[in-house]
Design an enzyme around this catalytic site. Structure first.
Site: not given
Ligand code: FDA
Length: 498
Positions: A353, A438, A476
């Site tokens: 990217e 990721h 991504n």
């Molecule tokens: P996700 O992490 O989204 O959700 C999990 C949730 O569970 C969170 O809200 C967390 O707070 C909560 N949680 C965790 N433990 C808990 C507990 N014990 N009790 C209660 N709640 C809890 N991807 C993409 O496709 N395009 C992109 O442009 C980007 N860019 C990007 C930038 C940055 C800075 C980051 C950090 C990440 C990306 N990503 C991305 C990755 C993408 O955001 C990521 O893959 C997904 O959010 C993952 O989705 P999930 O549903 O697996 O978990």
């Protein structure tokens, strides 16, 4: 409240959790989400919900007193800033050899990410998840996910002329000159809104250095799409600032779920236990893996498969920057719109990217987040001494990613007469190789769960998030996480709930 009983409890409100919540509530099931982060709906004293990248305050980071930026240095000097400790939106969770960035709040990663909504190459999807019917995925579930997420594409004529994508155009030119193909990337950020930002008709967000700490406008994060649609059914409730700490079969059937409630300074204000007929783990690759690995080790879910905690990877992530000769622009859109596609290279697939460096001033920096085909995997294990979960990933495991990315960027540098920046990820450090955006895997589909995310031996317990994907998807990941959740939830609702 403590003692409550709910038909369906979803742990986490990211992509997997939001899909589960929408499909359950639409099927008539009262659903409760437990989310450790806060609801991002109330403006701060500056009138804004989120802070930008240039002036981070407590809202930027999850319970830290100093920011932990991915690009942590500038000219070799530490670039992080002191902030007040607050339940901010971006977490950087440290393990022995890597930091995992994750979103915290209602919407999970959708609040902080770059919005790039990329459907994986079909051949690679089939290689990574061979047990999933790819015909069904590409005909039904990827289109459903793209529609539900509000994915849109940039007006290419505008891209060619707008100041805010000068950085992408020069990176494209240098990549093309070195023989590499580039491609436009769909996004969930509303590109029409961005056009109006550029024309000064609306408040700026992508054009105001907003990304990674949240976007005040323009972005279709999950709270505006899937979760809003689930709430509209009247069957969704959400507890924010509640972290699930324990999960075990309840005596009368279903599960006992224990949680702690914190205030915005991170202080525990209550502990609660509720029961749920069904539990959907959607805490993300790290959150779900940590929870299930510790429940197995502590004897609360003793019969979990041995594959729980296994198969974690970083999607081959590595970051790098070139010191350009080209003007990249003082105004840069925070939402990437183009990538270098060298995935077909048999010597080392790379999909990079073209990332912004939205500093508000000309810096001649070309930044990239490379996604590579790194075969290395790690495991989560419970550490009985610390009571925490460790991740076995070693620094040396990133080397295949660096090697693959280096082939591409050496070639670009050589053709362009440019060099790497070595001042952004440390002092004389070229590669941003000690963090990941990721995280994927830890509860892999068909190994830790059945082919639809059901946890064997525990009726009514499911995994629906990025932990199902075995460490790599080549692009991504959120479109894939969403589409897989759509597929699995359709099956679960049809067969388990009736
Ligand atoms: P996700 O992490 O989204 O959700 C999990 C949730 O569970 C969170 O809200 C967390 O707070 C909560 N949680 C965790 N433990 C808990 C507990 N014990 N009790 C209660 N709640 C809890 N991807 C993409 O496709 N395009 C992109 O442009 C980007 N860019 C990007 C930038 C940055 C800075 C980051 C950090 C990440 C990306 N990503 C991305 C990755 C993408 O955001 C990521 O893959 C997904 O959010 C993952 O989705 P999930 O549903 O697996 O978990």
């Amino acid at each position: 409240a403590s003692g409550d009983h709910v038909p369906a409890l979803v742990i986490g409100s990211g992509y997997g959790g939001a899909v589960a919540a929408l499909r359950l509530t639409r099927a008539g099931v009262d659903t409760h989400i437990v989310e450790m982060g806060q609801s991002w709906t109330t403006p701060g004293s500056d009138g804004k919900i989120f802070c930008d990248m240039l002036n981070p305050d407590g809202r930027s980071s999850w319970l830290r007193t100093k920011t932990d930026q991915p690009v942590g240095y500038f000219l070799g000097f530490p670039a992080n800033k002191s902030i007040s400790k607050y339940t901010g939106v971006l977490d950087s969770e440290s393990f022995a050899a890597t930091r995992v960035y994750q979103g915290r709040g209602v919407g999970g990663g959708s609040l902080v990410n770059g919005g790039m909504a990329v459907t994986p190459r079909r051949a690679y999807f089939e290689e990574v998840l061979p047990s999933v019917d790819s015909g069904e995925m590409y005909a039904t579930y990827f289109p459903r996910a793209n529609a539900g997420l509000g994915v849109n594409t940039i007006d290419q004529a505008w891209f060619e002329t707008t100041d805010c994508y000068q950085y992408a155009r020069v990176s494209r030119m240098r990549a093309n000159n070195a023989g590499f193909t580039t491609t436009f990337l769909p996004n969930v950020y509303d590109f029409d809104y961005m056009k109006r930002e550029a024309a000064n008709q609306v408040p700026r967000s992508a054009l105001a250095s907003e990304v990674i700490y949240g976007n005040n406008y323009g972005k279709r994060s999950l709270d505006k799409t899937y979760l809003a649609a689930a709430a509209a059914t009247g069957r969704l409730t959400i507890s924010t600032l509640h972290t699930v700490t324990s999960l075990a079969p309840a005596p009368g059937g279903g599960y006992t779920v224990e949680m702690v409630q914190i205030d915005t300074s991170g202080r525990t204000v209550a502990t609660k236990a509720v029961t749920a007929d069904r539990v959907f783990c959607a805490a993300g690759s790290v959150g779900t893996s940590k929870l299930l690995v510790s429940m197995k080790a502590q004897g609360k879910l003793p019969n979990l498969p041995s594959a729980v905690g296994e198969g974690w990877g970083n999607n081959g992530n590595v970051m790098v920057a070139r010191a350009g000769l080209d003007l990249t622009g003082a105004l840069q859109s925070g939402m990437p719109a183009m990538g270098i596609d060298n995935w077909a290279d048999p010597n080392g697939p790379v999909f990079a990217e073209i990332a912004p460096f939205p500093a508000g001033t000309e810096l001649w920096i070309n930044l990239y987040l490379a996604i590579t085909k790194n075969p290395n995997r790690a495991r989560f294990t419970f550490n009985s001494t610390t009571g925490k979960v460790d991740l076995s990933w070693q620094a040396s495991q990133t080397q295949p990613s660096i090697d693959a990315a280096k082939r591409v960027f050496d070639a670009i540098n050589s053709k362009a007469g440019t060099i790497y920046r070595t001042d952004l990820f440390g002092v004389y450090k070229t590669w941003g190789d000690d963090f990941v955006y990721h995280p994927l895997g830890g509860c892999v589909l068909g190994q830790a769960t059945d082919d639809y995310g059901r946890v064997p031996g525990y009726t009514g317990l499911y995994v629906v998030d990025g932990s199902l994907i075995p460490g790599s998807i080549g692009v991504n990941p959120f479109v894939t996480i969403t589409a897989l959740a759509e597929r699995n939830m359709e099956k679960i609702i049809a067969t388990d709930l009736h």
